[in-house]
Design a protein around this motif. Sequence first.
Motif, PDB file in Angstrom:
ATOM      1  N   VAL A   1      -1.094   0.379  -3.919  1.00  0.00           N
ATOM      2  CA  VAL A   1       0.185   0.992  -3.583  1.00  0.00           C
ATOM      3  C   VAL A   1      -0.021   1.893  -2.370  1.00  0.00           C
ATOM      4  N   ASP A   2       0.962   1.872  -1.472  1.00  0.00           N
ATOM      5  CA  ASP A   2       0.888   2.607  -0.209  1.00  0.00           C
ATOM      6  C   ASP A   2       1.725   3.878  -0.353  1.00  0.00           C
ATOM      7  N   THR A   3       1.120   4.910  -0.913  1.00  0.00           N
ATOM      8  CA  THR A   3       1.843   6.171  -1.129  1.00  0.00           C
ATOM      9  C   THR A   3       0.853   7.283  -1.411  1.00  0.00           C
TER      10      THR A   3
ATOM     11  N   ALA B   1      -2.873  -6.652  -1.011  1.00  0.00           N
ATOM     12  CA  ALA B   1      -1.629  -6.210  -0.360  1.00  0.00           C
ATOM     13  C   ALA B   1      -1.449  -4.755  -0.724  1.00  0.00           C
ATOM     14  N   THR B   2      -1.182  -3.914   0.260  1.00  0.00           N
ATOM     15  CA  THR B   2      -0.804  -2.546  -0.071  1.00  0.00           C
ATOM     16  C   THR B   2       0.702  -2.441   0.084  1.00  0.00           C
ATOM     17  N   ILE B   3       1.353  -2.087  -1.013  1.00  0.00           N
ATOM     18  CA  ILE B   3       2.800  -2.263  -1.120  1.00  0.00           C
ATOM     19  C   ILE B   3       3.466  -0.907  -1.351  1.00  0.00           C
TER      20      ILE B   3
ATOM     21  N   THR C   1      -3.506   5.616   1.544  1.00  0.00           N
ATOM     22  CA  THR C   1      -2.721   6.716   2.106  1.00  0.00           C
ATOM     23  C   THR C   1      -2.947   6.691   3.615  1.00  0.00           C
ATOM     24  N   ASN C   2      -2.153   7.446   4.319  1.00  0.00           N
ATOM     25  CA  ASN C   2      -2.362   7.629   5.764  1.00  0.00           C
ATOM     26  C   ASN C   2      -1.841   9.022   6.118  1.00  0.00           C
ATOM     27  N   PRO C   3      -2.085   9.507   7.325  1.00  0.00           N
ATOM     28  CA  PRO C   3      -1.657  10.869   7.653  1.00  0.00           C
ATOM     29  C   PRO C   3      -0.147  11.083   7.478  1.00  0.00           C
TER      30      PRO C   3
ATOM     31  N   ILE D   1     -13.063   5.278   3.137  1.00  0.00           N
ATOM     32  CA  ILE D   1     -12.703   6.020   4.342  1.00  0.00           C
ATOM     33  C   ILE D   1     -11.899   5.115   5.273  1.00  0.00           C
ATOM     34  N   LYS D   2     -10.756   5.632   5.689  1.00  0.00           N
ATOM     35  CA  LYS D   2      -9.885   4.850   6.573  1.00  0.00           C
ATOM     36  C   LYS D   2     -10.078   5.361   8.001  1.00  0.00           C
ATOM     37  N   VAL D   3     -10.342   4.435   8.904  1.00  0.00           N
ATOM     38  CA  VAL D   3     -10.543   4.809  10.314  1.00  0.00           C
ATOM     39  C   VAL D   3      -9.660   3.920  11.182  1.00  0.00           C
TER      40      VAL D   3
ATOM     41  N   VAL E   1      -3.340  -6.589   3.518  1.00  0.00           N
ATOM     42  CA  VAL E   1      -2.073  -6.679   4.262  1.00  0.00           C
ATOM     43  C   VAL E   1      -1.308  -5.362   4.112  1.00  0.00           C
ATOM     44  N   ALA E   2      -1.002  -4.740   5.247  1.00  0.00           N
ATOM     45  CA  ALA E   2      -0.348  -3.424   5.254  1.00  0.00           C
ATOM     46  C   ALA E   2       0.982  -3.500   5.998  1.00  0.00           C
ATOM     47  N   SER E   3       1.737  -2.413   5.910  1.00  0.00           N
ATOM     48  CA  SER E   3       3.061  -2.351   6.522  1.00  0.00           C
ATOM     49  C   SER E   3       3.957  -3.457   5.962  1.00  0.00           C
ATOM     50  N   ILE E   4       3.862  -3.631   4.651  1.00  0.00           N
ATOM     51  CA  ILE E   4       4.698  -4.609   3.943  1.00  0.00           C
ATOM     52  C   ILE E   4       6.073  -3.990   3.745  1.00  0.00           C
ATOM     53  N   ARG E   5       7.105  -4.738   4.098  1.00  0.00           N
ATOM     54  CA  ARG E   5       8.460  -4.182   4.036  1.00  0.00           C
ATOM     55  C   ARG E   5       9.329  -4.841   2.964  1.00  0.00           C
ATOM     56  N   ASN E   6       8.897  -6.019   2.478  1.00  0.00           N
ATOM     57  CA  ASN E   6       9.737  -6.740   1.517  1.00  0.00           C
ATOM     58  C   ASN E   6       8.887  -7.727   0.709  1.00  0.00           C
TER      59      ASN E   6
ATOM     60  N   PRO F   1      -4.251  -5.213   8.705  1.00  0.00           N
ATOM     61  CA  PRO F   1      -3.265  -5.654   9.695  1.00  0.00           C
ATOM     62  C   PRO F   1      -1.870  -5.222   9.243  1.00  0.00           C
ATOM     63  N   PHE F   2      -1.066  -4.726  10.187  1.00  0.00           N
ATOM     64  CA  PHE F   2       0.266  -4.176   9.890  1.00  0.00           C
ATOM     65  C   PHE F   2       1.333  -5.233  10.200  1.00  0.00           C
ATOM     66  N   VAL F   3       1.856  -5.875   9.182  1.00  0.00           N
ATOM     67  CA  VAL F   3       2.814  -6.951   9.444  1.00  0.00           C
ATOM     68  C   VAL F   3       4.204  -6.438   9.855  1.00  0.00           C
ATOM     69  N   GLY F   4       4.704  -5.438   9.151  1.00  0.00           N
ATOM     70  CA  GLY F   4       6.060  -4.940   9.423  1.00  0.00           C
ATOM     71  C   GLY F   4       6.209  -4.396  10.837  1.00  0.00           C
ATOM     72  N   ARG F   5       5.181  -3.682  11.306  1.00  0.00           N
ATOM     73  CA  ARG F   5       5.296  -3.079  12.640  1.00  0.00           C
ATOM     74  C   ARG F   5       5.245  -4.145  13.737  1.00  0.00           C
ATOM     75  N   LEU F   6       4.576  -5.274  13.472  1.00  0.00           N
ATOM     76  CA  LEU F   6       4.618  -6.382  14.442  1.00  0.00           C
ATOM     77  C   LEU F   6       6.006  -7.012  14.440  1.00  0.00           C
TER      78      LEU F   6
HETATM   79  O1  G3P Z   1      -0.539   2.579   5.339  1.00  0.00           O
HETATM   80  C1  G3P Z   1      -0.388   1.759   6.437  1.00  0.00           C
HETATM   81  C2  G3P Z   1       0.896   0.953   6.469  1.00  0.00           C
HETATM   82  O2  G3P Z   1       1.104   0.303   5.248  1.00  0.00           O
HETATM   83  C3  G3P Z   1       2.093   1.664   7.008  1.00  0.00           C
HETATM   84  O3  G3P Z   1       3.288   0.976   6.816  1.00  0.00           O
HETATM   85  O4  G3P Z   1       5.756   0.877   6.836  1.00  0.00           O
HETATM   86  O5  G3P Z   1       4.587   2.758   8.002  1.00  0.00           O
HETATM   87  O6  G3P Z   1       4.529   0.465   8.937  1.00  0.00           O
HETATM   88  P1  G3P Z   1       4.614   1.290   7.709  1.00  0.00           P
END
Ligand code: G3P
Length: 218
Positions: A5-7, A183-185, A27-29, A82-84, A163-168, A128-133
């Motif tokens: 889970v991405d939270t 998948a991080t969702i 997590t991310n900043p 560790i995330k870099v 797989v990151a930046s999953i939107r749906n 890899p960030f799919v949603g942002r692409l």
């Molecule tokens: O945690 C990295 C990634 O999943 C961020 O997603 O929705 O901010 O592009 P998003």
Amino acid sequence: MKFFVDTAEIAEIRALAATGLLDGVTTNPSLIAKSGRNILDVIAEICEVVSGPVSAEVAATEYEQMMKEAKVLRQIAKNVAIKVPLTPDGLRVCHALAKEGTQVNVTLCFSPAQALLAAKAGASFISPFVGRLDDIGQNGMELIADIVQIYGNYPSIKTEVLVASIRNPIHLIEAAKMGADVATIPPGVIKQLYHHPLTDKGLSAFLADWAKTGQSIA
Ligand code: G3P
């Protein structure tokens, strides 16, 4: 396929952990900032709830400081990954930490070439960030297909495709069809996975028919 889970919201993580579906957390900043809490406290609390990998991202961008931060973060618990960021310094940190047996998640990957570099640096995960692409009119899922294919050509590569930046839910299902490892969702998308109108309709019909029987099971 593993579900992360991405939270950084501990209440959401606790609820998901109770379902048995959760294999890890990222997590991310930005997510830490959104939580309004101290990163060290949040990561420690998450690691008490989830035994799988918990990604905690360094905030520095220069090698020496990134290493310092990574050492602080990895002391929190054995399951901290560790995330870099995918930069020359980030990959140098990845290489150094991987040699010491620390799991590293290389983030902000937007090309197959970057994914290849991360694998060579010994990353445990490439993100890899799919949603942002998709957001900039490129095909995020094509990137996943490319990375899965490239990594699959080399059995010595142990890096997992996260797989990151999953939107749906479609992003998730496409990634699963391609054989991505993880998948991080976002929590909202996990909730969407349960739903289908025919499930709701079917359940209503069953309950209505059951009520007519006047029976109770327990
Ligand atoms: O945690 C990295 C990634 O999943 C961020 O997603 O929705 O901010 O592009 P998003």
